[in-house]
Motif scaffolding. Sequence first.
Motif, mmCIF file in Angstrom:
data_model
loop_
_atom_site.group_PDB
_atom_site.id
_atom_site.type_symbol
_atom_site.label_atom_id
_atom_site.label_comp_id
_atom_site.label_asym_id
_atom_site.label_seq_id
_atom_site.Cartn_x
_atom_site.Cartn_y
_atom_site.Cartn_z
ATOM 1 N N ALA A 140 7.634 19.539 17.287
ATOM 2 C CA ALA A 140 7.547 18.123 17.317
ATOM 3 C C ALA A 140 8.525 17.348 16.777
ATOM 4 N N LYS A 141 8.862 16.171 17.428
ATOM 5 C CA LYS A 141 9.689 15.277 16.621
ATOM 6 C C LYS A 141 9.175 13.985 16.428
ATOM 7 N N GLU A 142 9.521 13.250 15.573
ATOM 8 C CA GLU A 142 9.068 12.079 15.065
ATOM 9 C C GLU A 142 9.858 10.723 15.819
ATOM 10 N N VAL A 143 8.911 9.950 16.080
ATOM 11 C CA VAL A 143 9.577 8.875 17.015
ATOM 12 C C VAL A 143 9.294 7.417 16.007
ATOM 13 N N SER A 144 8.131 7.521 15.281
ATOM 14 C CA SER A 144 7.862 6.393 14.504
ATOM 15 C C SER A 144 7.268 6.465 13.203
ATOM 16 N N SER A 145 7.526 6.007 12.163
ATOM 17 C CA SER A 145 6.708 5.893 10.844
ATOM 18 C C SER A 145 5.801 4.908 10.903
ATOM 19 N N SER A 146 4.638 4.911 11.414
ATOM 20 C CA SER A 146 3.547 3.957 11.882
ATOM 21 C C SER A 146 3.081 3.303 10.621
ATOM 22 N N TYR A 147 3.157 3.747 9.413
ATOM 23 C CA TYR A 147 2.384 3.028 8.567
ATOM 24 C C TYR A 147 3.463 2.109 7.787
ATOM 25 N N VAL A 148 4.754 2.588 7.766
ATOM 26 C CA VAL A 148 5.624 1.760 7.520
ATOM 27 C C VAL A 148 6.187 0.711 8.107
ATOM 28 N N ASP A 149 5.966 0.949 9.874
ATOM 29 C CA ASP A 149 6.067 -0.368 10.460
ATOM 30 C C ASP A 149 5.072 -1.493 10.359
ATOM 31 N N VAL A 150 3.796 -0.980 9.562
ATOM 32 C CA VAL A 150 2.897 -2.210 9.327
ATOM 33 C C VAL A 150 3.306 -2.953 7.978
ATOM 34 N N SER A 151 3.761 -2.169 7.112
ATOM 35 C CA SER A 151 4.270 -2.482 5.652
ATOM 36 C C SER A 151 4.910 -1.467 4.807
ATOM 37 N N ASP A 152 6.109 -1.671 4.195
ATOM 38 C CA ASP A 152 6.469 -0.598 3.324
ATOM 39 C C ASP A 152 5.891 -0.344 2.131
ATOM 40 N N LYS A 153 4.845 -1.420 1.823
ATOM 41 C CA LYS A 153 3.876 -0.870 0.727
ATOM 42 C C LYS A 153 2.466 -0.676 1.147
ATOM 43 N N LEU A 154 2.218 -0.216 2.472
ATOM 44 C CA LEU A 154 0.783 -0.302 2.881
ATOM 45 C C LEU A 154 -0.055 0.625 2.192
ATOM 46 N N THR A 155 -1.055 -0.084 1.470
ATOM 47 C CA THR A 155 -2.114 0.795 1.055
ATOM 48 C C THR A 155 -3.006 1.397 2.122
ATOM 49 N N VAL A 156 -2.824 2.713 2.244
ATOM 50 C CA VAL A 156 -3.299 3.397 3.481
ATOM 51 C C VAL A 156 -4.976 3.686 3.219
ATOM 52 N N ALA A 157 -5.303 3.985 2.227
ATOM 53 C CA ALA A 157 -6.718 4.394 1.789
ATOM 54 C C ALA A 157 -7.160 4.057 0.213
ATOM 55 N N MET A 158 -8.447 3.881 0.213
ATOM 56 C CA MET A 158 -9.070 3.726 -1.447
ATOM 57 C C MET A 158 -10.163 4.420 -1.426
ATOM 58 N N TYR A 159 -10.694 4.795 -2.828
ATOM 59 C CA TYR A 159 -11.768 5.537 -3.080
ATOM 60 C C TYR A 159 -12.846 4.375 -3.246
ATOM 61 N N PHE A 160 -14.036 4.587 -2.616
ATOM 62 C CA PHE A 160 -15.085 3.609 -2.667
ATOM 63 C C PHE A 160 -16.691 4.081 -3.072
ATOM 64 N N THR A 161 -17.327 3.157 -3.310
ATOM 65 C CA THR A 161 -18.922 3.696 -3.403
ATOM 66 C C THR A 161 -19.658 2.664 -2.926
ATOM 67 N N SER A 162 -20.933 2.655 -2.989
ATOM 68 C CA SER A 162 -21.741 1.576 -2.239
ATOM 69 C C SER A 162 -22.040 0.799 -3.360
ATOM 70 N N ALA A 163 -22.274 -0.557 -3.032
ATOM 71 C CA ALA A 163 -22.438 -1.766 -3.860
ATOM 72 C C ALA A 163 -23.818 -1.305 -4.777
ATOM 73 N N GLN A 164 -24.732 -0.835 -4.279
ATOM 74 C CA GLN A 164 -25.985 -0.611 -5.095
ATOM 75 C C GLN A 164 -25.618 0.407 -6.132
ATOM 76 N N TYR A 165 -24.931 1.748 -5.652
ATOM 77 C CA TYR A 165 -24.367 2.403 -6.565
ATOM 78 C C TYR A 165 -23.792 1.913 -7.896
ATOM 79 N N ALA A 166 -22.934 1.048 -7.386
ATOM 80 C CA ALA A 166 -21.778 0.439 -8.406
ATOM 81 C C ALA A 166 -22.664 -0.515 -9.447
ATOM 82 N N GLN A 167 -23.794 -1.327 -8.830
ATOM 83 C CA GLN A 167 -24.411 -1.933 -9.776
ATOM 84 C C GLN A 167 -25.270 -1.246 -10.735
#
Length: 328
Positions: free
Chosen positions: A218-245
């Motif tokens: 396979a060959k790469e034709v685009s770096s899609s995350y970078v196309d959105v932003s060169d500092k793109l936060t792609v993902a985070m860790y999360f919980t439920s609002a209830q559990y956090a409280q």
Amino acid sequence: MRRLLAGVATGALLLTATACGSSGDSSTDKGSSSDKGSSAGGVTTVKVGIIPIVDVAPLYLGQEKGIFKKHGLKLELTPAQGGAAIVPGVVSDQFQFGFSNMASLMIAQSNGVPVKAVVNGVATTGVKGKDFGALVVKEDSGITSAKGLEGRKVAVNTLKNINDTTVRESVREAGGDPSTVRFVEIAFDRMPAALDSGEIDGAMAVEPALSTAKSQGAKEVSSSYVDVSDKLTVAMYFTSAQYAQQNPKVVEKFTAATKEALAYADGHPDEVRDVLTTYTKIPPKLLPELTLPKWPADADRASIETLRDLGEKDELYTKTPDLDALLP
């Protein structure tokens, strides 16, 4: 998916106030769950929904190096195909924490699902052609840019989510019409074979599937995350609002331990490559070829706002996500 998440949101409001512990070293309760964990040996076991990709290597490495244990936690890591599947698991108390891309979290939040991001997950390298996620095609396809995927079949791990949104931006930047791309849902680890067999014309793959696909021609034709932003936060860790409280001490420990694990992973790339063999199907011979992401301690809000705006173009949300409520 929207109807599912909306249903989860409604159901979550009807859940009892019981916090969800595991059958491991200890359990959590409604109030001072970390105190209860201390009375059972000083370690609280938390279940975390993850995707078996390079992004979550800091959790595996942090567990292996004793970082989470030092903070009084033991992780039970459960794989899923994408963040869209993990969100209901967290809100329904199947997991205490989850890993999800920002689009899934914003979709959930806009639907009234009570999710709360607690700590950064993963970010783009910001370098086109050298990112951990890329849009790839077969070497002999004749496609030379993202524009060439107009009218073609492109695989993403979850439909109507971050990867089709970022691919659309790549097609748009290349002068193409993103509305003509035909997206299909295929798990990351199946993408290389699907591309090689001609089942699909392109794939938005992340490591280690990206290196596997490239090893098969396979060959790469685009770096899609970078196309959105060169500092793109792609993902985070999360919980439920209830559990956090109800469990602020556990959330505090998880956040501190994860930040330490992110920093460790960023500074020890060889150990990251090694730990990948424990939870992915990456062949050891491909480890040196892997492009690792960035694991900054904090999310980049401006990049998340850009992704939010693109998601609105794609009509991912029922209403504009409230980032002040979602982000730490």
